[in-house]
Design an enzyme around this catalytic site. Structure first.
Site, PDB file in Angstrom:
ATOM      1  N   ASP A 140    -119.802 -88.514   4.684  1.00 32.50           N
ATOM      2  CA  ASP A 140    -119.572 -89.799   5.344  1.00 32.50           C
ATOM      3  C   ASP A 140    -118.998 -90.860   4.391  1.00 32.50           C
ATOM      4  O   ASP A 140    -119.581 -91.929   4.196  1.00 32.50           O
ATOM      5  CB  ASP A 140    -120.862 -90.338   5.987  1.00 32.50           C
ATOM      6  CG  ASP A 140    -121.588 -89.292   6.812  1.00 32.50           C
ATOM      7  OD1 ASP A 140    -120.919 -88.376   7.318  1.00 32.50           O
ATOM      8  OD2 ASP A 140    -122.820 -89.391   6.952  1.00 32.50           O
ATOM      9  N   ASP A 171    -120.852 -90.018  15.958  1.00 33.63           N
ATOM     10  CA  ASP A 171    -120.586 -91.182  15.105  1.00 33.63           C
ATOM     11  C   ASP A 171    -119.212 -91.827  15.304  1.00 33.63           C
ATOM     12  O   ASP A 171    -118.194 -91.125  15.365  1.00 33.63           O
ATOM     13  CB  ASP A 171    -120.640 -90.777  13.624  1.00 33.63           C
ATOM     14  CG  ASP A 171    -121.932 -90.103  13.239  1.00 33.63           C
ATOM     15  OD1 ASP A 171    -122.818 -89.951  14.093  1.00 33.63           O
ATOM     16  OD2 ASP A 171    -122.039 -89.711  12.067  1.00 33.63           O
ATOM     17  N   PHE A 193    -116.202 -83.976   9.375  1.00 32.71           N
ATOM     18  CA  PHE A 193    -117.334 -84.879   9.573  1.00 32.71           C
ATOM     19  C   PHE A 193    -116.910 -86.334   9.359  1.00 32.71           C
ATOM     20  O   PHE A 193    -115.760 -86.638   9.060  1.00 32.71           O
ATOM     21  CB  PHE A 193    -118.476 -84.492   8.633  1.00 32.71           C
ATOM     22  CG  PHE A 193    -119.413 -83.453   9.198  1.00 32.71           C
ATOM     23  CD1 PHE A 193    -119.024 -82.582  10.197  1.00 32.71           C
ATOM     24  CD2 PHE A 193    -120.705 -83.332   8.706  1.00 32.71           C
ATOM     25  CE1 PHE A 193    -119.887 -81.637  10.722  1.00 32.71           C
ATOM     26  CE2 PHE A 193    -121.587 -82.387   9.213  1.00 32.71           C
ATOM     27  CZ  PHE A 193    -121.179 -81.541  10.222  1.00 32.71           C
ATOM     28  N   SER A 194    -117.877 -87.233   9.463  1.00 29.20           N
ATOM     29  CA  SER A 194    -117.614 -88.677   9.517  1.00 29.20           C
ATOM     30  C   SER A 194    -116.916 -89.195   8.263  1.00 29.20           C
ATOM     31  O   SER A 194    -117.009 -88.609   7.190  1.00 29.20           O
ATOM     32  CB  SER A 194    -118.922 -89.429   9.720  1.00 29.20           C
ATOM     33  OG  SER A 194    -119.468 -89.133  10.971  1.00 29.20           O
ATOM     34  N   GLN A 220    -116.587 -88.882  16.086  1.00 30.84           N
ATOM     35  CA  GLN A 220    -116.903 -87.456  15.984  1.00 30.84           C
ATOM     36  C   GLN A 220    -116.871 -86.851  17.391  1.00 30.84           C
ATOM     37  O   GLN A 220    -117.498 -87.370  18.319  1.00 30.84           O
ATOM     38  CB  GLN A 220    -118.281 -87.279  15.362  1.00 30.84           C
ATOM     39  CG  GLN A 220    -118.353 -87.671  13.897  1.00 30.84           C
ATOM     40  CD  GLN A 220    -117.739 -86.622  13.001  1.00 30.84           C
ATOM     41  OE1 GLN A 220    -118.379 -85.660  12.611  1.00 30.84           O
ATOM     42  NE2 GLN A 220    -116.473 -86.794  12.646  1.00 30.84           N
ATOM     43  N   TRP A 243    -118.473 -83.812  24.127  1.00 31.16           N
ATOM     44  CA  TRP A 243    -119.403 -84.453  23.198  1.00 31.16           C
ATOM     45  C   TRP A 243    -118.712 -85.443  22.260  1.00 31.16           C
ATOM     46  O   TRP A 243    -117.632 -85.176  21.740  1.00 31.16           O
ATOM     47  CB  TRP A 243    -120.079 -83.378  22.346  1.00 31.16           C
ATOM     48  CG  TRP A 243    -120.894 -83.915  21.207  1.00 31.16           C
ATOM     49  CD1 TRP A 243    -120.445 -84.289  19.972  1.00 31.16           C
ATOM     50  CD2 TRP A 243    -122.300 -84.166  21.200  1.00 31.16           C
ATOM     51  NE1 TRP A 243    -121.484 -84.755  19.193  1.00 31.16           N
ATOM     52  CE2 TRP A 243    -122.633 -84.686  19.930  1.00 31.16           C
ATOM     53  CE3 TRP A 243    -123.320 -83.992  22.144  1.00 31.16           C
ATOM     54  CZ2 TRP A 243    -123.946 -85.037  19.578  1.00 31.16           C
ATOM     55  CZ3 TRP A 243    -124.620 -84.338  21.793  1.00 31.16           C
ATOM     56  CH2 TRP A 243    -124.923 -84.845  20.518  1.00 31.16           C
TER      57      TRP A 243
END
Length: 486
Positions: free
Chosen positions: A160, A39, A95-96, A55, A36
Site C-alpha cells: 500500500d 480499498d 494491490f493498493s 481495488q 467486488w
C-alpha cells in the site's frame, strides 16, 4: 500488461452489470458497475478532473485477484466509469497504492502481491509503477519492481505505497510489520520514481496496536503532520476498536532533514461499522480530501447475492480541530445532489415522537437540537420502514454518547456503534442516507459514523424522538437527492 487481460476484465464487468439486482445499488456513491471492490486507490486531481481508482475483482462479487477499477469526475459528485486501469499477471494481484502527476504523466504506484501457496497463505510483495499520458490507458514500467523487497528486519507484509513530492524529491510510505508482528510504517525517497532509497521506520506500534498497519498516508494538515493507517489486530476496548480492523491517525511534527516524526497516540477516525482503508489527496483548492472503503472485512455483505459488493464513502474534507482532533465533513460540492428541499420545523419542542412521512431512499438530513433547552435524557431520529425495520441515531445527555443502531436494518448481530460527543449547547446532525448506507457527521465533524444498512421494507419516513422530557429543535430540514447513476 497484456491488452487482452484488460479487455477480458472489462468485458466481464460489462456482462455482469446486466445481471445486477438493483435493490441495494447506491444512488450517489462510487461503486463498480458489478462485482467486488474494496480499498480506494490513486486519489488525484489530474488535468482538472478528479480520479479515483479502487481495488476491484471484475470476475466475481467475492474478493479475488486484484485489478484497479477507475472513475473520474469534474465535481466530486457526478462520476463516470472508465476502463479498468491495471490488471494482474498470473498468481498475482495489483494491490493498493497511490497516484501522482509526474510532469503530465499520471503515474500509479501499487503493490504487486505474489502468491506462493494459497492454502498456507505464503506470498511476497513488492512495489511497482504504471504510467499514462491520457489518464485512462496505463502501461506497466519495464523497471518493475521499483522496490523488489522489504527491508531485512521486516515480515513479508509490505504493501500500500502512498507517494508524494516535497521540494524536488519523491517520498513513499509503505505499510509493514516487523518479524515479530508489530505494525509499522516505513519510509523511502526517490528522485525519479524508479530508484528508491530506504530511509527507515517512520512510526511503529506495540503489541496493543496491531500486527500490520495497512494503507498508510502521510501529509501536512493545518501546521501538523498526520499519519493515517489501518491497523489489523487491535483488540476492542469498550466502545473503541469494535470493527475487525480499524482506521485512524497519529498527529505530530515531522522534520524532513532528520526524517524524525514525533507523534501522539492513535485515534480512531470513524466510529461506524463500515469504514476502512481511507486515502487522502490535496486538490487545486488546497483541500485535503479523504475517501474510504464503505464496508468491512468478514462482515455480512448481502449484495453479493445481487452480483456486486463494496462501495466508497462520500468525499470528506479534513481539518484539524481543537486538541489535534481531525474533523471530517462532506465536501461542499455535495449540495449539487439536492433536488428538492423540505423544511420541516424551526424552534419547536417535541415530546415523544414527530414523524415526517417520505418514501425517498436518497436523503440528506440536517437537524439541530438546542441541548441547553432540552430536558429529555435521550434525543434522536429513526429512519423508519413501514413495519419493524428502522435505523436509529440517538444522543444521551447523561453520558454524552452518540449511538448508531443498525440492528433492525441488516445488522442483527453487533448492530450498535457508540462514541463520546460533548454537546452541551447544540447537537448538530448531518446525515446522508443512500439505499444501503448511512453516513453521520455530528457537530461539524467532531464525530462521524459510517455504516451499511440493508432494508427489506418500503420506507415510511423520518421520526424525531425525545425520551424522558422535551427536545428543542432549532431546525429540521431534509433534501431529496438525485441518483447520479441514472
Amino acid at each position: 500488461m497484456k491488452l487482452k487481460q484488460l479487455a477480458n476484465a472489462n468485458d466481464a464487468v460489462s456482462e455482469a452489470a446486466k445481471k445486477v439486482n438493483p435493490r441495494y445499488r447506491l444512488g450517489y456513491h462510487i461503486m463498480a458497475p458489478a462485482n467486488w471492490i474494496n480499498d480506494p486507490n490513486g486519489l488525484i486531481q489530474f488535468n482538472g478532473e478528479y480520479h479515483v481508482f479502487y481495488q476491484h475483482h471484475p470476475y466475481s462479487a467475492d474478493w479475488g485477484p486484484m485489478h484497479w477499477g477507475h472513475v473520474k469526475s469534474k465535481d466530486l459528485v457526478h462520476w463516470e466509469h472508465l476502463p479498468i486501469a491495471i490488471a494482474p499477471e498470473d498468481n498475482c494481484g495489483c494491490f493498493s497504492g497511490s497516484a501522482v502527476d509526474n510532469n503530465g504523466e499520471l503515474t500509479l504506484i501499487y503493490t504487486g502481491h505474489h502468491i506462493l501457496d494459497q492454502e498456507k497463505d505464503l506470498f511476497y510483495e513488492n512495489q511497482n509503477i504504471a504510467v499514462s499520458k491520457d489518464g485512462i490507458h496505463f502501461e506497466k514500467s519495464h523497471k518493475n519492481p521499483v522496490i523488489a523487497a522489504p527491508p531485512a528486519d521486516s515480515s513479508h507484509h509490505f504493501r500500500d505505497p502512498k507517494v508524494w513530492k516535497y521540494n524536488d524529491k519523491w517520498y513513499m510510505v509503505v505499510g509493514n510489520s516487523t518479524k515479530d508482528d508489530v505494525g509499522r510504517v516505513i519510509l523511502y525517497s526517490s528522485l525519479n520514481l524508479r530508484e528508491w532509497e530506504y530511509i527507515g521506520v517512520l512510526a511503529q506500534g506495540n503489541e496493543n496496536l496491531g500486527y500490520m498497519w495497512e494503507c498508510p498516508d502521510f501529509f501536512e494538515l493545518d501546521g501538523k503532520y498526520i499519519l493515517m493507517c489501518s491497523p489489523q489486530g487491535i483488540e476492542s476496548d469498550g466502545d473503541l476498536y469494535q470493527n475487525l480492523f480499524q482506521t485512524g491517525y497519529f498527529v505530530g511534527d515531522y522534520d524532513y532533514e532528520t526524517n524524525e516524526f514525533i507523534y501522539g497516540s492513535f485515534t480512531e477516525l470513524d466510529h461506524g461499522h463500515d469504514f476502512y482503508a481511507v486515502q487522502t489527496f490535496l486538490d487545486a483548492k488546497g483541500r485535503r480530501i479523504a475517501i474510504g472503503w464503505m464496508d468491512m472485512w468478514e462482515s455480512k455483505m448481502p449484495t453479493k447475492e445481487d452480483g456486486w459488493c463494496g462501495a466508497l464513502t462520500l468525499p470528506r474534507e479534513l481539518r484539524l480541530g481543537e486538541n489535534n482532533k481531525i474533523l471530517m465533513n462532506p465536501v461542499e460540492e455535495l449540495t449539487l445532489l439536492r433536488e428538492s428541499e423540505h423544511h420541516v420545523c424551526t424552534n419547536q419542542s417535541i415530546n415523544g415522537s414527530y414523524l415526517v412521512e417520505t418514501k425517498d431512499n436518497l436523503i440528506e438530513l440536517k437537524i439541530d437540537f438546542d441541548m441547553a433547552k432540552t430536558t429529555a435524557h435521550t434525543v434522536g431520529l429513526k429512519i423508519r420502514s413501514i413495519n419493524q425495520e428502522e435505523t436509529l441515531l440517538f444522543y444521551q445527555k447523561e453520558n454524552q454518547k452518540l449511538t448508531l443502531d443498525c440492528s433492525k436494518c441488516g445488522k442483527e448481530k453487533d448492530g450498535n456503534r457508540r462514541t463520546i460527543l460533548e454537546s452541551d449547547q447544540v447537537l448538530s446532525l448531518r446525515v446522508y442516507i443512500d439505499r444501503s448506507s448511512i453516513e453521520v457527521f455530528a457537530n461539524n465533524g467532531e464525530a462521524t459514523m459510517t455504516s451499511r444498512i440493508h432494508p427489506k421494507e418500503e420506507r415510511l419516513g423520518i421520526e424525531l424522538f425525545a425520551e424522558n422530557g422535551d427536545a428543542h429543535v432549532i431546525d429540521f430540514t431534509y433534501w431529496s437527492l438525485k441518483d447520479i447513476w441514472k
